[in-house]
Design an enzyme around this catalytic site. Structure first.
Site, PDB file in Angstrom:
ATOM      1  N   LYS A  80      -6.542 -13.823   4.560  1.00  6.47           N
ATOM      2  CA  LYS A  80      -5.978 -12.786   5.278  1.00  6.47           C
ATOM      3  C   LYS A  80      -7.336 -12.143   5.978  1.00  6.47           C
ATOM      4  CE  LYS A  80      -6.410  -7.975   2.595  1.00  6.47           C
ATOM      5  NZ  LYS A  80      -6.918  -7.368   1.167  1.00  6.47           N
ATOM      6  N   SER A 155      -3.004  -5.078  -1.066  1.00  4.64           N
ATOM      7  CA  SER A 155      -3.196  -5.473   0.659  1.00  4.64           C
ATOM      8  C   SER A 155      -3.327  -6.565   0.475  1.00  4.64           C
ATOM      9  CB  SER A 155      -4.502  -4.235   0.712  1.00  4.64           C
ATOM     10  OG  SER A 155      -5.750  -5.280   0.203  1.00  4.64           O
ATOM     11  N   SER A 179      -6.123  -5.986  -5.099  1.00  8.38           N
ATOM     12  CA  SER A 179      -5.320  -6.471  -3.793  1.00  8.38           C
ATOM     13  C   SER A 179      -5.303  -7.371  -4.156  1.00  8.38           C
ATOM     14  CB  SER A 179      -6.218  -5.810  -2.550  1.00  8.38           C
ATOM     15  OG  SER A 179      -5.812  -4.379  -2.729  1.00  8.38           O
TER      16      SER A 179
END
Length: 464
Positions: A80, A155, A179
């Site tokens: 990420k 997210s 997330s």
């Protein structure tokens, strides 16, 4: 044998060990898969094909000598984008960020690199990680491979989409309110938010955890063995423990399971989702577990308090930007954060105090059980263009009622697929355990892999 891009990490390492496939072949296969999917998904950032192939060649040379660098040597991985990798800017999902190359790998990236994993590149996220969506002012809109009209969640948006689409077996996301688990549930993959501090991360923050996002529990366990190594940069990390991460087998007979179908606030659980989660509980019960319905422990006051605190925290960051940079932030985020501008100190402090209230409530409610089952999210994946299911800055947390409390209580919690809606969208089952007992969550999730109905084939990229 399945296509190389479909194979799990353990399968790939076995092939490397037997000289039946090479890391270079695998990375070429994964890059071809990314090339086929990426125009539709937009899940990656700073994808580095040339660098990945160079890493694969170095790994291949080690395997020729039977001297792998670690248990993930030659296995493709994505990271990420808010987890720093040396030399790559971390935009945090927003066009307002000044793009400066990271000086060094953050702890999770460092552990993966030390283990010989092939870092393909980074995955996308929304502005500041404050949305459960793939909508960003910096990245292109990320979509869900099961239905391109839907979002992957967030997210850790790109990580979930990449895992479902077959961008290699290993992906890592972060989670401060759901997330990892929300996008894992909406994309039909496995995602673990470990106990706070189990995986060192930098910078650390209350409730923030990094964790694996994979197609199988076995691959997540392999990642945990690497990621849960100590790093002094995380001042909130747990002491290193000798956890046998590959001890996944567990008899569910006698297991005490709490079943929570009402979170206590937020969006109502859609009937199809409630039915799938209840069916999972009944399957555990048929295998010898004891299942008990449990009432909700979250309250509207807890959710509203966290919203106040997070608004103020975000407004302090956004209001410090000059006008030009502030104008680049996603308007929904600015409008939401501006709600913190007029909050009194007393109200923000009371909001902050809800972290402790959630922690007390969650730990007490889960104490009678070995694990607690619930929906990961009350709804199925929603339209890709929306920032949140409500599309309302005044009601931003209505969909995270099942996931949020376990961040504040520091308990491990995972999402694993438990079925599909009539529209063919995945349904996530959340499995939450006791603080610091991450292995039990993995074991119960692994047991569910054996108990659950047959899974649908993974989605394929559109043709033409």
């Amino acid at each position: 044998m399945a296509a190389l891009h479909e194979l799990g990490a353990a399968e790939l390492v076995d092939l490397y060990r037997r000289k039946a496939a090479s890391p270079v072949e695998v990375v070429h296969a994964v890059l071809a898969r990314i090339e086929a999917w990426e125009p539709h998904l937009q899940a990656t950032y700073a994808l580095d094909a040339e660098g990945a192939l160079a890493q694969a060649e170095a790994s291949q040379a080690r395997w020729v000598k039977d001297a792998p660098a670690g248990p993930l040597d030659g296995v493709p991985v994505t990271i990420k984008e808010n987890i720093a990798t040396e030399g790559v800017p971390s935009p945090l999902g927003t066009a307002a960020t000044e793009l400066l190359p990271a000086e060094r790998d953050a702890p999770p990236a460092a552990r993966l690199r030390e283990s010989g994993a092939v870092i393909l590149g980074k995955t996308t996220m929304p502005d500041y990680g404050m949305l459960s969506s793939g909508l960003s002012s910096f990245h292109a809109l990320t979509r869900n491979p099961w239905d391109l009209s839907k979002g992957p969640g967030g997210s850790s948006a790109g990580a979930a989409a990449a895992a479902a689409a077959g961008y290699g077996p290993l992906h890592i996301g972060t989670d401060i309110g759901g997330s990892i688990r929300l996008p894992a549930g909406w994309c039909g993959v496995f995602g673990l938010k470990p106990s706070l501090g189990r995986i060192p991360i930098h910078p650390p923050y209350a409730g923030r955890a990094a964790g694996p996002m994979t197609r199988s529990v076995e691959d997540a366990a392999l990642m945990m063995a690497v990621l849960a190594q100590p790093d002094p940069r995380d001042s909130m990390s747990l002491p290193a423990q000798p956890i046998d991460w590959d001890r996944l087998e567990r008899d569910v007979a006698g297991l005490r399971i709490g079943l929570m179908l009402d979170a206590g606030y937020g969006l109502p659980v859609e009937p199809e989702i409630a039915a799938a989660v209840e069916a999972a509980a009944r399957a555990f019960e048929a295998a010898g577990a004891t299942v008990e319905a449990m009432p909700p422990f979250m309250t509207r006051a807890m959710a509203d308090g966290m919203d106040d605190f997070w608004r103020m925290r975000s407004w302090l960051d956004i209001s410090a930007l000059d006008a030009a940079r502030r104008a680049r932030v996603l308007p929904f985020i600015v409008e939401w954060a501006r709600g913190g501008a007029a909050l009194s100190g007393e109200r923000v402090f009371r909001g902050y105090s809800q972290m402790g209230a959630m922690r007390e409530a969650a730990v007490a409610a889960c104490a009678p059980y070995d694990v607690v089952l619930s929906p990961t999210a009350p709804i199925a994946a929603f339209a890709a263009e929306l920032p949140t299911p409500t599309n309302d800055p005044a009601r931003p947390l209505e969909h995270i009622a099942f996931t949020l409390p376990y961040n504040m209580s520091e308990q491990p919690a995972a999402s694993i697929n438990c079925g599909y809606t009539t529209a063919g969208l995945p349904i996530g089952l959340q499995i939450a355990g006791h603080r610091h007992d991450d292995l039990s969550v993995l074991q119960v999730a692994h047991a569910w892999e054996r108990l659950r109905p047959a899974q649908r084939p993974w989605p394929e990229p559109p043709q033409g």
